[in-house]
Design an enzyme around this catalytic site. Structure first.
Site, PDB file in Angstrom:
ATOM      1  N   TYR A 150       0.863  -1.180   0.000  1.00 35.75           N
ATOM      2  CA  TYR A 150       0.000   0.000   0.000  1.00 35.75           C
ATOM      3  C   TYR A 150       0.897   1.225   0.000  1.00 35.75           C
ATOM      4  CZ  TYR A 150      -3.422   3.454   1.688  1.00 35.75           C
ATOM      5  OH  TYR A 150      -4.214   4.559   1.824  1.00 35.75           O
ATOM      6  N   ASP A 245       9.453   2.637  -0.470  1.00 28.24           N
ATOM      7  CA  ASP A 245       8.418   3.253   0.351  1.00 28.24           C
ATOM      8  C   ASP A 245       8.708   2.865   1.799  1.00 28.24           C
ATOM      9  OD1 ASP A 245       4.758   3.215   0.428  1.00 28.24           O
ATOM     10  OD2 ASP A 245       6.260   3.894   1.870  1.00 28.24           O
ATOM     11  N   LYS A 273       4.710   8.920   8.762  1.00 25.18           N
ATOM     12  CA  LYS A 273       4.590   8.352  10.118  1.00 25.18           C
ATOM     13  C   LYS A 273       5.637   8.911  11.102  1.00 25.18           C
ATOM     14  CE  LYS A 273       2.284   4.284   8.252  1.00 25.18           C
ATOM     15  NZ  LYS A 273       0.880   4.374   8.676  1.00 25.18           N
TER      16      LYS A 273
END
Ligand code: KE4
Length: 433
Positions: A150, A245, A273
């Site tokens: 994702y 990523d 994050k």
């Protein structure tokens, strides 16, 4: 007279009913809605350390930790103090501040491949911007991603996506124009041959390969030996940009992320994050010659009103300046104990469980077969996970409300928290037989 079963969560239920009248699905991000675990989402009123408290006053050991950002736990005193001081100086200027330079320098120190950094407001923005600059640099429109990974919700990436898309069973979203998805090729995680087949079928058309170097969005699936090295070799051979990523793995797998752990230099890296310490920050960056294309140094446009805002930069700086070898030793120890303890508890009670882990991120898969990719992850028994989730919640433990996510540890979690969690798991397994 039938006794109405008194709910344990009357206030969360009331708040969810009100939220559902104005917010689609009552939430601002789908995975929070507890749809996959058949329960009413808990409304959180506060967090401190490893503990969160819901609107009904119940306390839980938290393993969601805002889906990864809170490597130091909820509301660390030093972070709250730094934010208060920053807010008193102004929350946003829409003008450069020294904080952005300092945070970018800290990122580049930890991840030397990031010779240039651009801050944005989410992982999604980081990934979509990296895709744009990669296409401009290579003059090739096609990108490769992996099933179950994702990369945020930009159109190009909502193809066979993991995380909430996988949880809700909509890995390829309606509303994504065919024209946006046609340039996204999907390979199988941990399978270099699947990548080679796509490149052979699309010679000199692929500009970038996007990968979660340690997959976290089908649940935790570490890379097989040689997988990341193989991607690096293929990209160098074919003039394709390798994009890591590291929104989850960045600063979590190690201070320098997965690229430090595996000793692989991507061409671009995307972050989120932890880099924001719980405030909205994303970042993309990498080779100076590629990032030179990004406006205003180059023609590739990307912008953002609140990009690099002083509050988020302050939280990110505090978060990255407080990373230490001691923290990673603590995270590794607790992660290993949690993973091993869950596996032992399941074995004792005859529950088919495969526990994948990488440092401080753990996923217990309710399946008897090893989980190495999207297909093996998707075979997990999501109903069994849902029942386990509800049992843990009743025993004061708050796991992610989805089989296809990671359990996140923080520096605030203690050995005692892990032992309490393992006892709750044993009791839940015992009652579920
Ligand atoms: P955000 O746009 O949510 O900040 O980041 C998107 C993203 C990009 N790349 C990776 C590897 C990610 O894990 C994410 C976001 N992660 C999910 C949970 N696995 C966010 C939780 C949510 O969607 O509410």
């Amino acid at each position: 007279m039938l006794r109405r079963s008194r709910s344990r969560y009357p206030r969360s239920e009331k708040l969810f009913a009100a939220a559902s009248r104005i917010l689609p699905g009552g939430v601002d991000s789908p995975v929070r809605a507890f749809k996959a675990v058949g329960a009413t989402p808990l409304f959180v009123s506060r967090g401190r350390g490893a503990i969160i408290e819901d609107a009904d006053g119940h306390k839980y050991i938290d393993f969601v930790m805002s889906w990864g950002p809170l490597i130091h736990g909820h509301a660390p005193k030093g972070l709250v103090k730094a934010l208060a001081a920053a807010a008193a100086r102004g929350t946003s200027f829409g003008a450069p501040t020294e904080l952005e330079t300092r945070l970018a320098q800290r990122v580049a120190t930890l991840m030397p491949s990031m010779e240039r950094v651009r801050f944005v407001n989410s992982g999604t923005e980081a990934l979509m911007s990296a895709a744009r600059v990669a296409r401009a640099f290579t003059a090739r429109d096609k990108i490769v991603k992996f099933e179950g990974c994702y990369h945020g919700h930009a159109d190009a990436f909502l193809v066979k996506a993991g995380s909430g898309a996988m949880t809700l069973g909509v890995p390829t979203s309606p509303g994504v124009a065919a024209s946006a998805a046609q340039d996204t090729l999907v390979a199988r995680y941990n399978d270099l041959d699947s990548v080679e087949r796509l490149l052979a079928a699309n010679p000199r058309e692929v500009g970038a390969i996007f990968v979660e170097p340690i997959a976290g969005n089908m649940g935790v699936v570490p890379p097989r030996d040689g997988f990341l090295e193989g991607l690096r070799r293929i990209c160098t051979r074919d003039g394709i940009l390798l994009v890591f990523d590291e929104v989850i793995s960045g600063f979590r797998a190690a201070a320098g992320g997965a690229q430090q752990v595996f000793g692989i230099k991507p061409d671009l890296t995307c972050l989120g994050k932890i880099i924001g310490g719980g405030l909205p920050v994303g970042a993309y960056g990498g080779r100076a010659d590629i990032m030179a294309l990004v406006a205003p140094s180059g023609p590739v446009y990307q912008a953002g009103t609140l990009s690099g805002n002083p509050l988020a930069m302050t939280a990110g700086l505090w978060s990255l300046e407080n990373l230490s070898p001691r923290l990673y030793r603590h995270l590794a120890k607790l992660g290993a104990r949690l993973a091993g303890g869950l596996a032992d508890a399941a074995r004792v009670h005859g529950v088919p469980l495969q526990v994948n882990a990488f440092g401080s991120v753990v996923t217990p898969f309710f399946t008897s077969e090893p989980v190495r990719d999207y297909e093996s992850a998707a075979a997990a028994d999501t109903e069994a996970y849902a029942a386990f989730f509800r049992g843990m919640l009743e025993r004061g433990v708050y796991p992610p409300p989805s089989q296809f996510e990671g359990w996140f540890l923080s520096g605030a979690h203690t050995e005692r928290d892990i032992e309490k969690t393992l006892k709750a798991a044993r009791d839940t397994f015992k009652t579920s037989r």
